[in-house]
Motif scaffolding. Structure first.
Motif, short mmCIF file in Angstrom:
data_model
loop_
_atom_site.label_atom_id
_atom_site.label_comp_id
_atom_site.label_asym_id
_atom_site.label_seq_id
_atom_site.Cartn_x
_atom_site.Cartn_y
_atom_site.Cartn_z
N MET A 190 -50.16 41.51 53.21
CA MET A 190 -49.38 40.29 52.96
C MET A 190 -48.75 40.37 51.57
O MET A 190 -49.43 40.74 50.61
CB MET A 190 -50.29 39.05 53.06
CG MET A 190 -49.56 37.74 52.93
SD MET A 190 -50.58 36.31 53.41
CE MET A 190 -51.85 36.37 52.17
N HIS A 191 -47.46 40.06 51.49
CA HIS A 191 -46.78 40.16 50.21
C HIS A 191 -45.62 39.18 50.15
O HIS A 191 -45.15 38.66 51.18
CB HIS A 191 -46.28 41.59 49.97
CG HIS A 191 -45.41 42.12 51.07
ND1 HIS A 191 -44.09 41.77 51.22
CD2 HIS A 191 -45.67 42.99 52.09
CE1 HIS A 191 -43.57 42.39 52.26
NE2 HIS A 191 -44.51 43.14 52.81
N PRO A 192 -45.10 38.89 48.94
CA PRO A 192 -43.95 38.00 48.82
C PRO A 192 -42.75 38.54 49.57
O PRO A 192 -42.59 39.76 49.73
CB PRO A 192 -43.70 37.97 47.31
CG PRO A 192 -45.00 38.35 46.69
CD PRO A 192 -45.62 39.32 47.65
N PRO A 193 -41.87 37.67 50.04
CA PRO A 193 -40.73 38.13 50.85
C PRO A 193 -39.79 39.05 50.09
O PRO A 193 -39.12 39.89 50.69
CB PRO A 193 -40.04 36.83 51.26
CG PRO A 193 -40.52 35.80 50.27
CD PRO A 193 -41.91 36.20 49.91
N ASP A 194 -39.71 38.90 48.78
CA ASP A 194 -38.81 39.73 47.98
C ASP A 194 -39.58 40.79 47.18
O ASP A 194 -39.13 41.19 46.10
CB ASP A 194 -37.99 38.86 47.04
CG ASP A 194 -37.02 37.95 47.79
OD1 ASP A 194 -36.53 38.37 48.85
OD2 ASP A 194 -36.78 36.83 47.32
N ALA A 195 -40.72 41.23 47.69
CA ALA A 195 -41.51 42.24 46.98
C ALA A 195 -40.67 43.49 46.75
O ALA A 195 -40.07 44.03 47.68
CB ALA A 195 -42.77 42.57 47.77
N ASP A 196 -40.62 43.93 45.50
CA ASP A 196 -39.80 45.08 45.14
C ASP A 196 -40.59 46.17 44.42
O ASP A 196 -40.04 47.20 44.05
CB ASP A 196 -38.63 44.64 44.26
CG ASP A 196 -39.07 43.84 43.04
OD1 ASP A 196 -40.29 43.80 42.74
OD2 ASP A 196 -38.20 43.22 42.40
N SER A 197 -41.88 45.92 44.20
CA SER A 197 -42.70 46.87 43.47
C SER A 197 -44.15 46.74 43.91
O SER A 197 -44.53 45.75 44.56
CB SER A 197 -42.62 46.65 41.95
OG SER A 197 -41.29 46.79 41.48
N VAL A 198 -44.94 47.73 43.52
CA VAL A 198 -46.39 47.66 43.73
C VAL A 198 -47.05 47.81 42.36
O VAL A 198 -46.79 48.77 41.63
CB VAL A 198 -46.88 48.76 44.69
CG1 VAL A 198 -48.40 48.78 44.74
CG2 VAL A 198 -46.29 48.53 46.08
#
Length: 395
Positions: free
Chosen positions: A1-9
């Protein structure tokens, strides 16, 4: 599960942070190299950005990259994050957007961590939690729900890490193996039978940063093709945790040695066989510049593993024998085998059960074993180590 605009880890490590600056930097570089190899092995895109006590992997495949990072030794946890400006309004907006995408009912909480000097931001971690919590609560109300805060065991939890230049919002901390990056310690030889215990022991040494050189002592007719295939399969599973590191399997032919010991040694034959195996491992360690041997043994689990018998077998080598399972119950070892993926291939009946005598010695003396075993046993071990076959293993 992650934010809709996840761009990094966001990748976290533990023990590296308490090392001296010189050692920490070296270990962080090794961790970055290992992460790069893990991403390449899984055909995942990502640019690795090293920062003090944190690494960021910028990617458009956050779910796969998070899973890859969480399988990398030295990583304590990984989170797919949405990057935003380090202001209360931008953080609140990102929290609200994430809530709209991921919230499916229940209690909630917002946990924030602000890094840097007080001058870096005109607000505190508590301010982020208060403002962010309000934004999340209002979003839940707009979705037709009833917002209820639970700071102890929330059903839905959001996190914020705010740094001087950027803030990061996420909703999951996926646990990694922890330990140290593989390659930060000298290698050890791992005696692998393919049973439940030895792959777990090898994995534990890898977790502490030590590359392993897998060695399988082939029991010939006393093992059979299933026994050999099982050993190779478990090493292949271990290799998946170590892309970029060579886990080629050394196979040492010992069928005739086992036959001789089974015929002549009676209750002491398992101890003589263990001594042969340790001598094989030491010979390979000298050749490969390894500094120790790792086995899956635990005190009292088998007749050859009593405290007295371990002292007898260890006398066959001058190298330290690492036994990370030494005081661990079988159920715990089995649980770890399931977790790392070696259990299924480890549950075929082991061929060495045919070697074990009906009434094995559990309190042997070194003098008795030396007197009973062939005079050239350890010399034969060294010769067989030189003549071993090496099986490439894909990582």
């Amino acid at each position: 599960m992650h934010p809709p605009d996840a761009d990094s880890v966001l990748v976290r490590h533990g023990e590296l942070g308490v090392k001296s600056d010189q050692v920490r930097r070296k270990m962080e570089h090794q961790l970055a190299d290992n992460l790069r190899a893990m991403l390449d092995a899984r055909d995942l895109p990502g640019d690795i950005d090293q920062r003090r006590n944190r690494l960021f992997i910028h990617t458009d495949h956050p779910e796969g990259v998070t899973a890859a990072a969480a399988d990398t030794f030295g990583v304590t946890s990984a989170s797919a994050v949405a990057t935003t400006d380090p202001t209360l309004s931008e953080i609140a907006d990102t929290l609200a957007e994430t809530t709209r995408e991921q919230y499916d009912g229940g209690t909630f909480a917002v946990e924030a961590r602000r890094a840097g000097p007080p001058s870096a931001h005109p607000f505190s971690s508590s301010d982020i939690e208060s403002t962010g919590g309000t934004a999340v609560g209002e979003t839940i109300t707009d979705m037709g729900g009833e917002p209820v805060v639970d700071l102890d065991e929330p059903d839905f939890e959001l996190f914020v890490e705010c740094r001087a230049d950027k803030a990061y919002v996420f909703c999951e901390k996926r646990a990694g193996p922890g330990g140290l990056p593989l390659g930060t310690q000298r290698p050890v030889v791992a005696l692998v039978s393919g049973g439940i215990d030895s792959p777990v022991a090898a994995w534990k040494l890898m977790k502490r940063g030590a590359p392993v050189i897998p060695v399988y002592v082939d029991l010939g007719d006393y093992g059979g093709p299933d026994h050999r295939a099982r050993a190779r399969s478990t090493v292949e599973t271990l290799a998946a945790y170590a892309p970029g590191h060579d886990l080629s399997l050394s196979v040492v032919d010992a069928g005739d040695v086992v036959a001789d010991l089974s015929e002549d040694l009676g209750s002491l034959r398992m101890l003589a066989l263990r001594r042969f195996m340790l001598a094989v491992a030491e010979a390979i360690a000298r050749e490969r510049d390894a500094v120790g041997i790792v086995t899956g043994e635990a005190i009292g689990q088998k007749s050859s593993q009593t405290s007295a018998n371990i002292a007898v077998t260890d006398a066959a080598t001058t190298l330290p024998v690492h036994r990370p399972n030494l005081t661990v119950d079988k159920s715990e070892i089995t649980d770890r085998a399931r977790a790392i993926g070696t259990f299924e291939d480890s549950t075929i009946d082991t061929g060495c059960n045919r070697v074990a005598p009906s009434h094995p010695e559990t309190n042997a003396s070194l003098e008795a074993v030396r007197a009973a075993e062939p005079d050239d046993l350890l010399d034969r071990a060294e010769a067989r180590a030189r003549d071993r076959a090496v099986v490439p293993i894909e990582s």
